[in-house]
Design a protein around this motif. Structure first.
Motif: not given
Length: 156
Positions: A72-73, A106-108, A114-120
């Protein structure tokens, strides 16, 4: 979506023809890619949701160690990533090179992901086999700022 339409889509996408839809949900193509990974990699939220509702496992990994969340990323699909996170996809699984979904996003330069993953709750300290983290590989200022902010909060 009815069973016939979903099964037809799976067969059209190259998954093996099977006697039942349930068997089709567990078919694999390429490097042991599941239908859920494939749909996520195409950014097809409708199919991702349909597959999840029918019991597709968001925790499965392919031969390279990538799961549906990573795909998905790769597709840049926040809706797919969000659905997979809510369904229990592992945030911090590392593929054969040690990359996580957060490191990839982050690398792309995919700031929203990135925000979604951090919030999770994705772990910012994980590193690839060569020792690089999401912050080391962040491709834009937005990703850098988000990751630095999260690291400062963790340090406090």
């Amino acid at each position: 979506m009815n069973d016939i339409a979903l099964k037809a889509w799976l067969e059209n996408e190259g998954f093996p023809a099977t006697a039942t839809l349930r068997q089709s949900l567990h078919g694999r193509i390429d490097a042991t890619t599941t239908p859920l990974m494939h749909a996520a990699g195409l950014g097809r939220i409708g199919y991702v949701g349909e597959l999840l509702s029918r019991g597709a496992n968001p925790r499965e990994l392919n031969a390279d160690g990538n799961g549906a969340l990573w795909f998905a990323c790769q597709a840049g699909s926040a809706p797919c990533a969000n659905a997979l996170i809510k369904a229990g996809a592992p945030l911090d699984s590392q593929n054969a090179s040690g990359a996580t979904a957060l490191i990839y996003a982050a690398s792309t330069g995919q700031t929203a992901l990135v925000q979604l993953l951090l919030d999770a709750g994705a772990d910012t300290t994980l590193a690839t086999r060569d020792g690089t983290t999401a912050l080391d590989l962040a491709a834009n200022r937005g990703c850098i700022d988000l990751l630095r902010s999260r690291l400062h909060l963790q340090a406090a």
